[in-house]
Design an enzyme around this catalytic site. Sequence first.
Site, mmCIF file in Angstrom:
data_model
loop_
_atom_site.group_PDB
_atom_site.id
_atom_site.type_symbol
_atom_site.label_atom_id
_atom_site.label_comp_id
_atom_site.label_asym_id
_atom_site.label_seq_id
_atom_site.Cartn_x
_atom_site.Cartn_y
_atom_site.Cartn_z
ATOM 1 C CB SER A 124 -0.908 0.006 1.233
ATOM 2 O OG SER A 124 -1.562 1.252 1.383
ATOM 3 C CG LEU A 146 -0.074 5.556 -7.475
ATOM 4 C CD1 LEU A 146 1.054 6.031 -6.571
ATOM 5 C CD2 LEU A 146 0.344 5.673 -8.942
ATOM 6 C CE1 TYR A 147 -6.895 4.691 -2.261
ATOM 7 C CE2 TYR A 147 -5.031 4.420 -0.768
ATOM 8 C CZ TYR A 147 -6.330 4.114 -1.148
ATOM 9 O OH TYR A 147 -7.054 3.216 -0.393
ATOM 10 C CB THR A 173 -7.009 2.328 -5.235
ATOM 11 O OG1 THR A 173 -6.212 1.229 -4.776
ATOM 12 C CG2 THR A 173 -8.377 2.259 -4.567
ATOM 13 C CE LYS A 246 -7.588 -3.437 -4.157
ATOM 14 N NZ LYS A 246 -8.601 -2.650 -3.425
ATOM 15 C CG HIS A 270 -11.697 0.274 -0.783
ATOM 16 N ND1 HIS A 270 -10.925 0.981 -1.665
ATOM 17 C CD2 HIS A 270 -11.069 0.408 0.417
ATOM 18 C CE1 HIS A 270 -9.900 1.523 -1.039
ATOM 19 N NE2 HIS A 270 -9.955 1.186 0.239
ATOM 20 N NE ARG A 273 -11.318 -0.180 5.269
ATOM 21 C CZ ARG A 273 -11.282 -0.180 6.593
ATOM 22 N NH1 ARG A 273 -11.867 -1.147 7.279
ATOM 23 N NH2 ARG A 273 -10.662 0.773 7.254
ATOM 24 N N GLY A 303 -14.533 -10.234 0.816
ATOM 25 C CA GLY A 303 -15.397 -11.282 1.373
ATOM 26 C C GLY A 303 -14.847 -12.681 1.291
#
Length: 372
Positions: A124, A146-147, A173, A246, A270, A273, A303
Amino acid sequence: MTETPAARVEPIPDPALNVKELRQHALGRLRAGAFGQEMWDYLEGGSGDERSLAWNEEAWAAMRLAPHCLMGVDGIDTTTEVLGQRLSTPIGLSPAASHRIWHPDGELGVVGAAGEAGALYVQSTLGTTSMEDVAAAATAPVWFQLYVRRDRELTASLARRAAASGYTALVVTVDTPVLGARDTDRRRSVRLPKGMTFANLPALTPRKEDDLPAHRRVYVERLDPTLTWKDITWLAGLTDLPVVVKGVMRPDDASRAVDHGAAAVWVSNHGARNLDTVVPTAVALPAVAAEVGGRVPVLVDSGIRRGTDVLKALCLGADAVFVGRPYLWGLAAAGREGALAAIHMLDTELRMAMGLCGARELSALTPDLIWR
């Protein structure tokens, strides 16, 4: 270089035969520690009324298997290849922030566990260990998540650092342009414990977005709400690394991702979330895989709690299956060895399920094994 803490071996809590039992040990350890219930709620929490959080698990569990028999299943093989990288298992570790919150072994412990298991690990951006130290400790393929930030030069520098450090893909993401309604986090204003930092990011002076109190804020500096498809093409041109998109939940978006240079499509909500009442990934996966049609690999998370869940995902078109909370439960329960135990538990259950469904190899996991 930071030395890996793998030399300190902690016993696996006994008995713990599956990841849900690891979860109970993790809960006990965290409640007894300095961070207590607050950090446990951060790990376990979802968005809104947490309906999608429950649906993610329920959707995999609700699918019924239709096994073949008398197929000769000696020598079950779970090796696979994703984006040219050979892996011992199709079970990978999703990116998750701040591993040192859960255990001092942190990211170095988890990447060590992934290497021992031959599993793909995704680091992350919001790690508490630098990307360079994590890559140096890796003994199996590692990708970097990567954000895209408002500061595009910072974003570009992170991508280039990942390429220079030895990561073999960028995972972008795309499902978080704004904040989600994580009520527990908003109520408690969850922050890193004192003494921990996001090791990949410079010390930034927070930019004031507006005059709203924190619990009413939608936009934040670390997330770029202007992100569009053209930015995927931009990212693909920054380095030679393949770009994995993603957070794709729709077939039409999967096609757009491929058209804009994605080397793989990752079906993810995610871990429920961000957006509540979003469709579970088990429901979204088949249509996305059908739309992609083998043009690029399809990945999935959210999940996954049993080897049978992994098997179902592979039957429905996933090329690899990722978990987040399960390996963090293992990390919280017993550090590096707990994370390794989580991988082994799921991989063992996958092998059992394959044998009981008449499949010696992953290529034998086809849609007809799902009862219609």
